[in-house]
Design a protein around this motif. Structure first.
Motif, PDB file in Angstrom:
ATOM      1  N   CYS A 301       0.825  -1.215   0.000  1.00 59.42           N
ATOM      2  CA  CYS A 301       0.000   0.000   0.000  1.00 59.42           C
ATOM      3  C   CYS A 301       0.854   1.259   0.000  1.00 59.42           C
ATOM      4  CB  CYS A 301      -0.924   0.011   1.213  1.00 59.42           C
ATOM      5  SG  CYS A 301      -2.257  -1.202   1.148  1.00 59.42           S
ATOM      6  N   ASP A 302       0.208   2.371  -0.310  1.00 57.76           N
ATOM      7  CA  ASP A 302       0.924   3.645  -0.372  1.00 57.76           C
ATOM      8  C   ASP A 302       1.181   4.232   1.009  1.00 57.76           C
ATOM      9  OD1 ASP A 302      -1.692   4.243   0.230  1.00 57.76           O
ATOM     10  OD2 ASP A 302      -2.036   5.517  -1.528  1.00 57.76           O
ATOM     11  N   SER A 303       0.445   3.766   2.024  1.00 56.08           N
ATOM     12  CA  SER A 303       0.621   4.303   3.374  1.00 56.08           C
ATOM     13  C   SER A 303      -0.018   3.364   4.381  1.00 56.08           C
ATOM     14  CB  SER A 303      -0.026   5.685   3.477  1.00 56.08           C
ATOM     15  OG  SER A 303      -0.068   6.133   4.819  1.00 56.08           O
ATOM     16  N   PHE A 304       0.539   3.307   5.569  1.00 56.74           N
ATOM     17  CA  PHE A 304      -0.083   2.489   6.611  1.00 56.74           C
ATOM     18  C   PHE A 304      -1.100   3.292   7.423  1.00 56.74           C
ATOM     19  CE2 PHE A 304      -0.237   1.004  11.039  1.00 56.74           C
ATOM     20  CZ  PHE A 304      -0.784  -0.264  10.817  1.00 56.74           C
ATOM     21  N   GLU A 305      -0.968   4.595   7.426  1.00 54.44           N
ATOM     22  CA  GLU A 305      -1.766   5.442   8.320  1.00 54.44           C
ATOM     23  C   GLU A 305      -3.264   5.137   8.296  1.00 54.44           C
ATOM     24  OE1 GLU A 305      -2.412  10.196   9.367  1.00 54.44           O
ATOM     25  OE2 GLU A 305      -0.960   9.562   7.832  1.00 54.44           O
ATOM     26  N   PRO A 306      -3.914   5.002   7.121  1.00 56.34           N
ATOM     27  CA  PRO A 306      -5.356   4.715   7.123  1.00 56.34           C
ATOM     28  C   PRO A 306      -5.707   3.379   7.776  1.00 56.34           C
ATOM     29  CG  PRO A 306      -4.666   5.576   5.000  1.00 56.34           C
ATOM     30  CD  PRO A 306      -3.413   5.256   5.760  1.00 56.34           C
ATOM     31  N   TRP A 307      -4.741   2.466   7.831  1.00 54.49           N
ATOM     32  CA  TRP A 307      -4.983   1.149   8.416  1.00 54.49           C
ATOM     33  C   TRP A 307      -4.876   1.173   9.945  1.00 54.49           C
ATOM     34  CZ3 TRP A 307      -6.602  -3.070   5.753  1.00 54.49           C
ATOM     35  CH2 TRP A 307      -6.426  -3.075   4.360  1.00 54.49           C
ATOM     36  N   ALA A 308      -4.344   2.239  10.498  1.00 57.02           N
ATOM     37  CA  ALA A 308      -4.032   2.264  11.926  1.00 57.02           C
ATOM     38  C   ALA A 308      -5.257   2.017  12.809  1.00 57.02           C
ATOM     39  CB  ALA A 308      -3.379   3.599  12.295  1.00 57.02           C
ATOM     40  N   SER A 309      -6.429   2.386  12.328  1.00 53.14           N
ATOM     41  CA  SER A 309      -7.649   2.223  13.117  1.00 53.14           C
ATOM     42  C   SER A 309      -8.368   0.905  12.832  1.00 53.14           C
ATOM     43  CB  SER A 309      -8.604   3.386  12.853  1.00 53.14           C
ATOM     44  OG  SER A 309      -8.969   3.422  11.478  1.00 53.14           O
ATOM     45  N   VAL A 310      -7.793   0.076  11.954  1.00 49.14           N
ATOM     46  CA  VAL A 310      -8.426  -1.192  11.588  1.00 49.14           C
ATOM     47  C   VAL A 310      -7.891  -2.309  12.476  1.00 49.14           C
ATOM     48  CG1 VAL A 310      -8.807  -2.876   9.760  1.00 49.14           C
ATOM     49  CG2 VAL A 310      -8.718  -0.434   9.203  1.00 49.14           C
ATOM     50  N   PRO A 311      -8.725  -2.929  13.290  1.00 48.85           N
ATOM     51  CA  PRO A 311      -8.259  -4.034  14.130  1.00 48.85           C
ATOM     52  C   PRO A 311      -7.688  -5.168  13.285  1.00 48.85           C
ATOM     53  CG  PRO A 311     -10.440  -3.313  14.805  1.00 48.85           C
ATOM     54  CD  PRO A 311     -10.151  -2.643  13.491  1.00 48.85           C
ATOM     55  N   GLY A 312      -6.537  -5.675  13.667  1.00 49.05           N
ATOM     56  CA  GLY A 312      -5.931  -6.775  12.934  1.00 49.05           C
ATOM     57  C   GLY A 312      -4.973  -6.357  11.834  1.00 49.05           C
ATOM     58  N   ALA A 313      -4.909  -5.056  11.531  1.00 44.88           N
ATOM     59  CA  ALA A 313      -3.965  -4.560  10.518  1.00 44.88           C
ATOM     60  C   ALA A 313      -2.677  -4.137  11.205  1.00 44.88           C
ATOM     61  CB  ALA A 313      -4.567  -3.377   9.763  1.00 44.88           C
ATOM     62  N   ILE A 314      -1.542  -4.423  10.557  1.00 49.51           N
ATOM     63  CA  ILE A 314      -0.253  -4.128  11.167  1.00 49.51           C
ATOM     64  C   ILE A 314       0.750  -3.707  10.099  1.00 49.51           C
ATOM     65  CG2 ILE A 314       0.543  -6.530  11.004  1.00 49.51           C
ATOM     66  CD1 ILE A 314       1.956  -6.031  13.749  1.00 49.51           C
ATOM     67  N   ASP A 315       1.650  -2.837  10.485  1.00 46.81           N
ATOM     68  CA  ASP A 315       2.738  -2.429   9.595  1.00 46.81           C
ATOM     69  C   ASP A 315       3.737  -3.576   9.530  1.00 46.81           C
ATOM     70  OD1 ASP A 315       4.851  -1.326   8.269  1.00 46.81           O
ATOM     71  OD2 ASP A 315       4.984   0.497   9.493  1.00 46.81           O
ATOM     72  N   ALA A 316       3.767  -4.280   8.396  1.00 48.35           N
ATOM     73  CA  ALA A 316       4.590  -5.479   8.254  1.00 48.35           C
ATOM     74  C   ALA A 316       5.994  -5.189   7.733  1.00 48.35           C
ATOM     75  CB  ALA A 316       3.896  -6.478   7.324  1.00 48.35           C
ATOM     76  N   THR A 317       6.331  -3.920   7.556  1.00 46.34           N
ATOM     77  CA  THR A 317       7.660  -3.590   7.036  1.00 46.34           C
ATOM     78  C   THR A 317       8.736  -3.762   8.097  1.00 46.34           C
ATOM     79  OG1 THR A 317       7.376  -1.248   7.608  1.00 46.34           O
ATOM     80  CG2 THR A 317       6.689  -1.937   5.403  1.00 46.34           C
ATOM     81  N   THR A 318       8.318  -3.922   9.360  1.00 46.13           N
ATOM     82  CA  THR A 318       9.296  -4.009  10.447  1.00 46.13           C
ATOM     83  C   THR A 318       9.763  -5.421  10.720  1.00 46.13           C
ATOM     84  OG1 THR A 318       7.508  -4.132  12.077  1.00 46.13           O
ATOM     85  CG2 THR A 318       8.361  -1.947  11.540  1.00 46.13           C
ATOM     86  N   GLY A 319       9.356  -6.394   9.921  1.00 40.60           N
ATOM     87  CA  GLY A 319       9.786  -7.774  10.130  1.00 40.60           C
ATOM     88  C   GLY A 319       8.658  -8.753   9.867  1.00 40.60           C
ATOM     89  N   ASP A 320       8.968 -10.043   9.999  1.00 36.88           N
ATOM     90  CA  ASP A 320       7.997 -11.088   9.696  1.00 36.88           C
ATOM     91  C   ASP A 320       7.324 -11.682  10.922  1.00 36.88           C
ATOM     92  OD1 ASP A 320       8.391 -11.126   6.845  1.00 36.88           O
ATOM     93  OD2 ASP A 320      10.294 -12.161   7.174  1.00 36.88           O
ATOM     94  N   ASP A 321       7.780 -11.327  12.110  1.00 38.41           N
ATOM     95  CA  ASP A 321       7.233 -11.981  13.300  1.00 38.41           C
ATOM     96  C   ASP A 321       5.784 -11.601  13.570  1.00 38.41           C
ATOM     97  OD1 ASP A 321       8.408  -9.474  13.768  1.00 38.41           O
ATOM     98  OD2 ASP A 321       8.528  -9.832  15.926  1.00 38.41           O
ATOM     99  N   TRP A 322       5.239 -10.627  12.848  1.00 34.95           N
ATOM    100  CA  TRP A 322       3.821 -10.292  12.985  1.00 34.95           C
ATOM    101  C   TRP A 322       2.941 -11.488  12.656  1.00 34.95           C
ATOM    102  CZ3 TRP A 322       0.117 -10.427   9.072  1.00 34.95           C
ATOM    103  CH2 TRP A 322       0.606 -10.585   7.762  1.00 34.95           C
TER     104      TRP A 322
END
Length: 359
Positions: A301-322
């Motif tokens: 996606c172009d940005s994670f910000e809109p996903w921040a309020s969605v339960p279960g959504a996570i910024d996956a750029t920080t690793g795979d352990d999510w």
């Protein structure tokens, strides 16, 4: 917690967001299962990739299809110094590194393992995705590896049969360390070796995973393994290669896949799968339907910000352990590699469509 948003009737979607093996067929996409075949395509593909291994095991008295006998032989060969000497020599002859060099990238060897390594240990096996190995041979016809492959009549198979143009453009194979010529050749050599001498390759992989398993057992430190860093192979659906999931109980296995659930179902014993979606195959409606069906997905996606309020959504750029946290349902990734704007989903559009579907 699973994605759980109340709909207009006052009920929630929590049950549908709990992970299950789905058999949903979505109109206008290629996510449906072919009726011409009884076996999932991922199972047929992995069988074709390593068909040679049965012929090689025949010399040890193993009959084709006898998985128990095959596994017993592989466990024995992993402890056989004479066989391991042969295996390392074979690997070297097909362009591989020095004997005993790891087939897995760990620690600071890649951006992913470095990021994940701040929390748990991670090992990833990188190869040449899709038809990149064959393409590399065509581009480097005078390289000793290419010459040997030509002389031996090596025919390479597609390692990502459900990849799309956008997927290939964003692949880690074309970003970071993957762009270094030496690294790229190493991944090509690993892919070639796995097909031309499948038994030696797999015994080396098994032996290295066993060492990681013993360390994880002794130390108690969590260790995540991705068998496919840049490929898409269902190791859990092959009667021989699936032994790693039975034998390595101290390791966590996870992987991203482009196969739809009908063609690569979530196995009871195997890696935790995340479905990758792409703009040139999956419409916004399809993405929303997959999320609501209970599938875990990764999305560029172009940005994670809109996903921040969605339960279960996570910024996956920080690793795979999510992936190890079942409450994480949508891994949002940043554009990498040779992505163009058309390869990137609009977070605002996806989130709005998801909220509308749950309203």
């Amino acid at each position: 917690m699973p994605l759980s948003l109340a709909n207009s009737a006052g009920t929630t979607e929590e049950e549908t967001m709990t992970h299950t093996t789905t058999s949903v067929t979505l109109k206008g996409t290629n996510w449906g299962r072919s009726r011409r075949h009884n076996l999932p395509k991922a199972q047929r593909d992995i069988g074709q990739q390593f068909a040679m291994i049965w012929d090689q095991l025949a010399s040890y008295g193993v009959k084709a299809g006898d998985a128990d006998a095959a596994r017993a032989v592989i466990r024995r060969l992993a402890d056989d110094p004479e066989f391991m000497t042969h295996a390392y020599a074979s690997r070297r002859s097909w362009g591989g590194p020095l004997p005993k060099a790891p087939v897995f990238t760990t620690g600071k060897g890649s951006k992913k393992t470095a990021a994940t390594g701040e929390r748990i240990k991670e090992s990833i096996m990188y190869g040449a995705p899709a038809n990149e190995a064959a393409a590399w041979l065509d581009l480097n016809p005078t390289d000793p590896l290419a010459v040997r492959c030509a002389c031996a009549g090596v025919e390479l198979r597609n390692r990502c049969t459900f990849s799309t143009r956008g997927c290939r453009a964003a692949c880690l194979y074309t970003s970071g360390h993957g762009t270094v010529p030496k690294t790229m050749k190493g991944r090509v050599a690993r892919t070639i070796f796995s097909q031309v001498d499948s038994l030696s390759w797999f015994v080396i992989v098994y032996r290295q995973l066993r060492a990681k398993n013993r360390t994880a057992t002794r130390t108690g430190v969590p260790h995540m393994v991705r068998m496919c860093g840049t490929e898409d192979l269902a190791y859990e659906l092959h009667p021989i290669t699936s032994m790693i999931f039975d034998d390595m109980q101290a390791l966590r296995f996870d992987d991203y896949t482009k196969y739809p659930a009908q063609e690569r179902p979530q196995a009871d014993v195997g890696p935790t799968l995340v479905r990758s979606v792409w703009t040139d195959r999956d419409s916004v409606d399809v993405v929303v339907a997959l999320i609501l069906s209970g599938e875990r997905i990764s999305i560029v996606c172009d940005s994670f910000e809109p996903w921040a309020s969605v339960p279960g959504a996570i910024d996956a750029t920080t690793g795979d352990d999510w992936i190890d946290d079942p409450s994480n349902r949508v891994g949002v990734l940043e554009p990498l590699g040779d992505c163009v704007p058309a390869d990137v989903y609009s977070s605002v559009e996806i989130v709005a469509a998801l909220m509308a579907a749950l309203a």
